[in-house]
Design a protein around this motif. Structure first.
Motif, PDB file in Angstrom:
ATOM      1  N   VAL A 100       0.843  -1.203   0.000  1.00  0.00           N
ATOM      2  CA  VAL A 100       0.000   0.000   0.000  1.00  0.00           C
ATOM      3  C   VAL A 100       0.875   1.250   0.000  1.00  0.00           C
ATOM      4  N   TYR A 101       1.922   1.255   0.813  1.00  0.00           N
ATOM      5  CA  TYR A 101       2.817   2.414   0.857  1.00  0.00           C
ATOM      6  C   TYR A 101       3.590   2.556  -0.452  1.00  0.00           C
ATOM      7  N   GLU A 102       3.982   1.454  -1.044  1.00  0.00           N
ATOM      8  CA  GLU A 102       4.684   1.523  -2.324  1.00  0.00           C
ATOM      9  C   GLU A 102       3.766   2.063  -3.417  1.00  0.00           C
ATOM     10  N   ASN A 103       2.492   1.677  -3.374  1.00  0.00           N
ATOM     11  CA  ASN A 103       1.519   2.204  -4.332  1.00  0.00           C
ATOM     12  C   ASN A 103       1.387   3.713  -4.184  1.00  0.00           C
ATOM     13  N   ARG A 104       1.307   4.184  -2.958  1.00  0.00           N
ATOM     14  CA  ARG A 104       1.180   5.626  -2.741  1.00  0.00           C
ATOM     15  C   ARG A 104       2.442   6.367  -3.182  1.00  0.00           C
ATOM     16  N   LEU A 105       3.595   5.788  -2.921  1.00  0.00           N
ATOM     17  CA  LEU A 105       4.831   6.432  -3.371  1.00  0.00           C
ATOM     18  C   LEU A 105       4.868   6.546  -4.892  1.00  0.00           C
ATOM     19  N   ALA A 106       4.346   5.534  -5.563  1.00  0.00           N
ATOM     20  CA  ALA A 106       4.391   5.510  -7.022  1.00  0.00           C
ATOM     21  C   ALA A 106       3.390   6.457  -7.662  1.00  0.00           C
ATOM     22  N   PHE A 107       2.203   6.619  -7.045  1.00  0.00           N
ATOM     23  CA  PHE A 107       1.124   7.318  -7.742  1.00  0.00           C
ATOM     24  C   PHE A 107       0.595   8.558  -7.028  1.00  0.00           C
ATOM     25  N   ALA A 108       0.900   8.752  -5.757  1.00  0.00           N
ATOM     26  CA  ALA A 108       0.446   9.952  -5.061  1.00  0.00           C
ATOM     27  C   ALA A 108       1.430  11.095  -5.213  1.00  0.00           C
ATOM     28  N   PHE A 109       2.661  10.781  -5.667  1.00  0.00           N
ATOM     29  CA  PHE A 109       3.709  11.790  -5.780  1.00  0.00           C
ATOM     30  C   PHE A 109       4.254  11.868  -7.203  1.00  0.00           C
ATOM     31  N   ARG A 110       4.866  12.993  -7.507  1.00  0.00           N
ATOM     32  CA  ARG A 110       5.628  13.133  -8.747  1.00  0.00           C
ATOM     33  C   ARG A 110       7.018  13.661  -8.399  1.00  0.00           C
ATOM     34  N   ASP A 111       7.972  13.312  -9.231  1.00  0.00           N
ATOM     35  CA  ASP A 111       9.359  13.716  -9.010  1.00  0.00           C
ATOM     36  C   ASP A 111       9.563  15.120  -9.569  1.00  0.00           C
ATOM     37  N   VAL A 112      10.016  16.035  -8.734  1.00  0.00           N
ATOM     38  CA  VAL A 112      10.314  17.407  -9.149  1.00  0.00           C
ATOM     39  C   VAL A 112      11.746  17.714  -8.717  1.00  0.00           C
ATOM     40  N   ASN A 113      12.655  17.634  -9.682  1.00  0.00           N
ATOM     41  CA  ASN A 113      14.075  17.901  -9.418  1.00  0.00           C
ATOM     42  C   ASN A 113      14.617  17.051  -8.271  1.00  0.00           C
ATOM     43  N   GLY A 114      14.220  15.777  -8.275  1.00  0.00           N
ATOM     44  CA  GLY A 114      14.733  14.841  -7.289  1.00  0.00           C
ATOM     45  C   GLY A 114      13.946  14.771  -6.002  1.00  0.00           C
ATOM     46  N   GLU A 115      13.036  15.730  -5.786  1.00  0.00           N
ATOM     47  CA  GLU A 115      12.179  15.694  -4.607  1.00  0.00           C
ATOM     48  C   GLU A 115      10.812  15.131  -4.980  1.00  0.00           C
ATOM     49  N   LEU A 116      10.065  14.661  -3.978  1.00  0.00           N
ATOM     50  CA  LEU A 116       8.725  14.133  -4.205  1.00  0.00           C
ATOM     51  C   LEU A 116       7.696  15.180  -3.795  1.00  0.00           C
ATOM     52  N   GLU A 117       6.823  15.505  -4.749  1.00  0.00           N
ATOM     53  CA  GLU A 117       5.754  16.488  -4.522  1.00  0.00           C
ATOM     54  C   GLU A 117       4.409  15.811  -4.737  1.00  0.00           C
ATOM     55  N   TRP A 118       3.424  16.165  -3.931  1.00  0.00           N
ATOM     56  CA  TRP A 118       2.102  15.571  -4.071  1.00  0.00           C
ATOM     57  C   TRP A 118       1.503  15.846  -5.443  1.00  0.00           C
ATOM     58  N   ARG A 119       0.869  14.837  -6.025  1.00  0.00           N
ATOM     59  CA  ARG A 119       0.157  15.063  -7.283  1.00  0.00           C
ATOM     60  C   ARG A 119      -1.170  15.776  -7.044  1.00  0.00           C
ATOM     61  N   SER A 120      -1.819  15.491  -5.920  1.00  0.00           N
ATOM     62  CA  SER A 120      -3.086  16.167  -5.650  1.00  0.00           C
ATOM     63  C   SER A 120      -2.813  17.637  -5.341  1.00  0.00           C
ATOM     64  N   ASP A 121      -3.546  18.506  -6.045  1.00  0.00           N
ATOM     65  CA  ASP A 121      -3.292  19.938  -6.027  1.00  0.00           C
ATOM     66  C   ASP A 121      -3.873  20.585  -4.767  1.00  0.00           C
ATOM     67  N   PRO A 122      -3.077  21.328  -3.995  1.00  0.00           N
ATOM     68  CA  PRO A 122      -3.601  21.970  -2.777  1.00  0.00           C
ATOM     69  C   PRO A 122      -4.791  22.883  -3.059  1.00  0.00           C
ATOM     70  N   ASN A 123      -4.760  23.598  -4.175  1.00  0.00           N
ATOM     71  CA  ASN A 123      -5.890  24.460  -4.531  1.00  0.00           C
ATOM     72  C   ASN A 123      -7.147  23.636  -4.772  1.00  0.00           C
ATOM     73  N   ALA A 124      -6.990  22.502  -5.464  1.00  0.00           N
ATOM     74  CA  ALA A 124      -8.133  21.629  -5.724  1.00  0.00           C
ATOM     75  C   ALA A 124      -8.703  21.092  -4.423  1.00  0.00           C
ATOM     76  N   LEU A 125      -7.829  20.638  -3.527  1.00  0.00           N
ATOM     77  CA  LEU A 125      -8.295  20.074  -2.263  1.00  0.00           C
ATOM     78  C   LEU A 125      -9.066  21.111  -1.449  1.00  0.00           C
ATOM     79  N   ALA A 126      -8.535  22.336  -1.396  1.00  0.00           N
ATOM     80  CA  ALA A 126      -9.202  23.394  -0.629  1.00  0.00           C
ATOM     81  C   ALA A 126     -10.562  23.730  -1.226  1.00  0.00           C
ATOM     82  N   ARG A 127     -10.635  23.785  -2.555  1.00  0.00           N
ATOM     83  CA  ARG A 127     -11.911  24.118  -3.203  1.00  0.00           C
ATOM     84  C   ARG A 127     -12.934  23.003  -3.025  1.00  0.00           C
ATOM     85  N   ILE A 128     -12.480  21.755  -3.078  1.00  0.00           N
ATOM     86  CA  ILE A 128     -13.397  20.629  -2.864  1.00  0.00           C
ATOM     87  C   ILE A 128     -13.978  20.677  -1.452  1.00  0.00           C
ATOM     88  N   MET A 129     -13.122  20.890  -0.470  1.00  0.00           N
ATOM     89  CA  MET A 129     -13.580  20.877   0.915  1.00  0.00           C
ATOM     90  C   MET A 129     -14.497  22.060   1.228  1.00  0.00           C
TER      91      MET A 129
END
Length: 270
Positions: free
Chosen positions: A167-196
């Motif tokens: 489960v953790y490996e799945n999240r590492l693979a698909f919940a994040f994207r690589d940005v210059n060697g760092e891992l950044e969330w794919r889910s957009d903070p603006n989207a999350l705030a607007r949904i909530m």
């Protein structure tokens, strides 16, 4: 079996979706807030080709586009219909977890001709305060990025303990994207705030539920911090053709009990 990746453009927003081949009825899988289509991998493994599966990345999530606006329920429903149209499916079984369950209810209520059966997984018109507060805290207070996979994995294990390593490996693979060697969330903070902030009032959620006519299974995790036992029973009673199933699981029933959930969906679908 690995899924195939597809895309469709609706009103200028590219939507990514994943499909698993299967011999049974087409089944649309709608994930919860902050997740992604490949969240359903354990469920798909448990289905074992008994159903044809379609799992979109909701707008603002996964690999789908992140528009500035358009995070109200009607837009998510329209996105789901666009995905079904793109794969040539007129009527589908629809399975929705959490936020995806609310969208699935609206889809079945507003477009009854497109939904042959519905499965609502640990979704509540009146969520428990503990679950709502936890979601708000994790989705708005999380670190923006992590220096490496180990840091991200440690964060996942600390905030969501008790899952199998896969489960953790799945999240590492698909919940994040690589940005210059760092891992950044794919889910957009603006989207999350607007949904909530843009959720429908509870009365509207109950009205939509009452308008659903197709066979419907309400699934509750017995250790859920979102869906209470009394609300789950009221949901089943409100539906024209509903029943309740409870499983020994937390809120993430598709991760805790994928095989039991898969078997129940197959029975309803066929």
């Amino acid at each position: 079996m690995l899924p195939e990746r597809g895309t469709v453009n609706r009103a200028g927003t590219e939507l990514v979706y994943w499909t698993w081949l299967g011999r049974g009825p087409a089944t649309l899988l709608l994930h919860g807030i902050g997740n992604y289509g490949r969240y359903w991998d354990p469920f798909a493994d448990a289905i074992r080709g008994r159903l044809r599966l379609i799992a979109p990345d909701a707008r603002g999530h996964g690999e789908s586009a992140r528009p500035a606006n358009g995070y109200v329920p009607a837009e998510f429903v329209a996105d789901a219909l666009a995905v079904l149209d793109d794969v040539g499916v007129e009527r589908a079984v629809v399975v929705g977890h959490s936020m995806g369950g609310l969208h699935a209810i609206n889809l079945a209520a507003r477009h009854p001709g497109r939904v042959r059966a519905l499965v609502i997984v640990d979704t509540s018109p009146d969520p428990l305060p503990a679950g709502a507060e936890r979601a708000q805290r994790l989705l708005t207070g999380r670190p923006a990025r992590f220096a490496n996979r180990n840091e991200a994995r440690a964060y996942l294990e600390r905030t969501s303990p008790g899952y199998a390593a896969g489960v953790y490996e799945n999240r590492l693979a698909f919940a994040f994207r690589d940005v210059n060697g760092e891992l950044e969330w794919r889910s957009d903070p603006n989207a999350l705030a607007r949904i909530m902030s843009g959720r429908l009032p509870a009365a509207d959620r109950w009205d939509a539920l009452a308008a659903v006519a197709c066979p419907t299974l309400v699934v509750r995790g017995m250790r859920s911090n979102v869906l209470s036992d009394d609300v789950a029973r009221r949901m089943a009673q409100t539906l024209a053709n509903g029943r309740l199933m409870e499983l020994d699981a937390g809120h993430n029933v598709p991760l805790d009990r994928p095989r039991e959930l898969a078997d129940a969906v197959v029975v309803l679908a066929t």
